[in-house]
Design a protein around this motif. Structure first.
Motif, PDB file in Angstrom:
ATOM      1  N   ALA A  31       0.834  -1.070  -0.104  1.00  0.00           N
ATOM      2  CA  ALA A  31       0.041  -0.008   0.150  1.00  0.00           C
ATOM      3  C   ALA A  31       0.849   1.215  -0.067  1.00  0.00           C
ATOM      4  CB  ALA A  31      -1.011  -0.059   1.128  1.00  0.00           C
ATOM      5  N   ALA A  32       1.958   1.378   0.728  1.00  0.00           N
ATOM      6  CA  ALA A  32       3.025   2.315   0.703  1.00  0.00           C
ATOM      7  C   ALA A  32       3.621   2.436  -0.390  1.00  0.00           C
ATOM      8  CB  ALA A  32       3.730   2.393   2.061  1.00  0.00           C
ATOM      9  N   PHE A  33       3.998   1.421  -0.951  1.00  0.00           N
ATOM     10  CA  PHE A  33       4.718   1.470  -2.280  1.00  0.00           C
ATOM     11  C   PHE A  33       3.832   2.172  -3.347  1.00  0.00           C
ATOM     12  CE2 PHE A  33       6.266  -0.688  -5.993  1.00  0.00           C
ATOM     13  CZ  PHE A  33       7.704  -0.311  -6.001  1.00  0.00           C
ATOM     14  N   ILE A  34       2.789   1.620  -3.524  1.00  0.00           N
ATOM     15  CA  ILE A  34       1.855   2.189  -4.566  1.00  0.00           C
ATOM     16  C   ILE A  34       1.525   3.504  -4.221  1.00  0.00           C
ATOM     17  CG2 ILE A  34      -0.432   1.987  -5.524  1.00  0.00           C
ATOM     18  CD1 ILE A  34      -0.171  -1.366  -4.930  1.00  0.00           C
ATOM     19  N   LEU A  35       1.347   3.938  -3.046  1.00  0.00           N
ATOM     20  CA  LEU A  35       1.081   5.488  -2.782  1.00  0.00           C
ATOM     21  C   LEU A  35       2.119   6.447  -3.056  1.00  0.00           C
ATOM     22  CD1 LEU A  35      -1.241   4.881   0.351  1.00  0.00           C
ATOM     23  CD2 LEU A  35      -1.852   5.718  -1.887  1.00  0.00           C
ATOM     24  N   THR A  36       3.475   5.819  -3.209  1.00  0.00           N
ATOM     25  CA  THR A  36       4.723   6.816  -3.123  1.00  0.00           C
ATOM     26  C   THR A  36       4.634   7.272  -4.762  1.00  0.00           C
ATOM     27  OG1 THR A  36       6.033   5.005  -3.556  1.00  0.00           O
ATOM     28  CG2 THR A  36       6.001   5.802  -1.474  1.00  0.00           C
ATOM     29  N   ARG A  37       4.171   6.411  -5.480  1.00  0.00           N
ATOM     30  CA  ARG A  37       4.204   7.017  -7.072  1.00  0.00           C
ATOM     31  C   ARG A  37       3.299   8.255  -7.442  1.00  0.00           C
ATOM     32  NH1 ARG A  37       6.248   4.859 -11.868  1.00  0.00           N
ATOM     33  NH2 ARG A  37       5.064   5.619 -13.528  1.00  0.00           N
ATOM     34  N   PRO A  38       2.120   8.177  -7.057  1.00  0.00           N
ATOM     35  CA  PRO A  38       1.134   9.133  -7.316  1.00  0.00           C
ATOM     36  C   PRO A  38       1.562  10.682  -6.506  1.00  0.00           C
ATOM     37  CG  PRO A  38      -0.080   7.504  -6.132  1.00  0.00           C
ATOM     38  CD  PRO A  38       1.333   6.779  -6.581  1.00  0.00           C
ATOM     39  N   LEU A  39       2.109  10.294  -5.184  1.00  0.00           N
ATOM     40  CA  LEU A  39       2.470  11.355  -4.365  1.00  0.00           C
ATOM     41  C   LEU A  39       3.773  11.962  -4.990  1.00  0.00           C
ATOM     42  CD1 LEU A  39       2.525  13.055  -1.671  1.00  0.00           C
ATOM     43  CD2 LEU A  39       3.752  11.437  -0.694  1.00  0.00           C
ATOM     44  N   GLY A  40       4.519  11.171  -5.595  1.00  0.00           N
ATOM     45  CA  GLY A  40       5.883  11.740  -6.060  1.00  0.00           C
ATOM     46  C   GLY A  40       5.417  12.777  -7.370  1.00  0.00           C
ATOM     47  N   ALA A  41       4.589  12.156  -8.235  1.00  0.00           N
ATOM     48  CA  ALA A  41       4.091  12.779  -9.395  1.00  0.00           C
ATOM     49  C   ALA A  41       3.503  13.986  -9.077  1.00  0.00           C
ATOM     50  CB  ALA A  41       3.158  11.667 -10.311  1.00  0.00           C
ATOM     51  N   THR A  42       2.541  14.142  -8.149  1.00  0.00           N
ATOM     52  CA  THR A  42       1.681  15.037  -7.760  1.00  0.00           C
ATOM     53  C   THR A  42       2.791  16.440  -7.091  1.00  0.00           C
ATOM     54  OG1 THR A  42       1.258  14.419  -5.629  1.00  0.00           O
ATOM     55  CG2 THR A  42      -0.533  14.061  -7.586  1.00  0.00           C
ATOM     56  N   VAL A  43       3.683  15.788  -6.278  1.00  0.00           N
ATOM     57  CA  VAL A  43       4.546  16.925  -5.599  1.00  0.00           C
ATOM     58  C   VAL A  43       5.456  17.419  -6.959  1.00  0.00           C
ATOM     59  CG1 VAL A  43       6.605  17.317  -4.352  1.00  0.00           C
ATOM     60  CG2 VAL A  43       4.814  16.122  -3.527  1.00  0.00           C
ATOM     61  N   GLY A  44       6.000  16.618  -7.826  1.00  0.00           N
ATOM     62  CA  GLY A  44       6.760  17.038  -9.055  1.00  0.00           C
ATOM     63  C   GLY A  44       5.985  18.194  -9.766  1.00  0.00           C
ATOM     64  N   ASP A  45       4.709  17.781  -9.963  1.00  0.00           N
ATOM     65  CA  ASP A  45       3.817  18.531 -11.082  1.00  0.00           C
ATOM     66  C   ASP A  45       3.676  20.036 -10.144  1.00  0.00           C
ATOM     67  OD1 ASP A  45       3.658  16.846 -12.846  1.00  0.00           O
ATOM     68  OD2 ASP A  45       1.579  16.116 -12.136  1.00  0.00           O
ATOM     69  N   PHE A  46       3.477  20.010  -8.680  1.00  0.00           N
ATOM     70  CA  PHE A  46       3.405  21.126  -8.329  1.00  0.00           C
ATOM     71  C   PHE A  46       4.619  21.862  -8.255  1.00  0.00           C
ATOM     72  CE2 PHE A  46       4.132  23.394  -4.097  1.00  0.00           C
ATOM     73  CZ  PHE A  46       3.057  24.461  -4.320  1.00  0.00           C
ATOM     74  N   LEU A  47       5.830  21.304  -8.089  1.00  0.00           N
ATOM     75  CA  LEU A  47       7.024  22.325  -8.342  1.00  0.00           C
ATOM     76  C   LEU A  47       7.471  22.759  -9.425  1.00  0.00           C
ATOM     77  CD1 LEU A  47       9.410  19.928  -5.866  1.00  0.00           C
ATOM     78  CD2 LEU A  47       8.365  21.864  -5.329  1.00  0.00           C
ATOM     79  N   ASP A  48       6.989  22.188 -10.619  1.00  0.00           N
ATOM     80  CA  ASP A  48       7.251  22.755 -11.947  1.00  0.00           C
ATOM     81  C   ASP A  48       6.232  23.183 -12.756  1.00  0.00           C
ATOM     82  OD1 ASP A  48       6.163  20.448 -12.978  1.00  0.00           O
ATOM     83  OD2 ASP A  48       7.935  19.708 -14.067  1.00  0.00           O
ATOM     84  N   LYS A  49       5.144  23.121 -12.247  1.00  0.00           N
ATOM     85  CA  LYS A  49       3.734  23.821 -12.904  1.00  0.00           C
ATOM     86  C   LYS A  49       3.925  25.387 -12.894  1.00  0.00           C
ATOM     87  CE  LYS A  49       0.043  21.894 -12.122  1.00  0.00           C
ATOM     88  NZ  LYS A  49      -1.403  21.523 -11.653  1.00  0.00           N
TER      89      LYS A  49
END
Length: 91
Positions: A31-49
């Protein structure tokens, strides 16, 4: 940013379940492994949007460096203990 908070809350619930329940450790790991991918993607999008779209308008290399630095800090702060460290001495 709202999506990042949702995924971070999911990870927090997973950590809470790890420490205060008897749920399968394998299920909690995945569960933690799967949740880290969308968390990283959304944080990355927030930083470079762009700012006008609600982001911080950082360059991708800078955003990557920030996330990498946070990961390294996390590794050093949340170090695992040696498996033999907590064993009692033979009697």
């Amino acid at each position: 940013m709202g999506a990042a908070l949702i995924f971070a809350a999911g990870l927090a619930l997973t950590a809470t379940a790890y420490f205060w329940t008897k749920l399968s450790r394998a299920w909690l790991f995945w569960a933690a492994f799967i949740l880290t991918r969308p968390l990283g993607a959304t944080v990355g999008d927030f930083l470079d949007k762009p700012v006008d779209e609600g982001g911080l308008a950082m360059s991708r290399p800078i955003a990557t460096a920030i996330i990498a630095l946070l990961m390294v800090i996390g590794i050093f702060i949340l170090r695992q203990r040696d498996a033999y460290e907590n064993r009692s001495a033979p009697e």
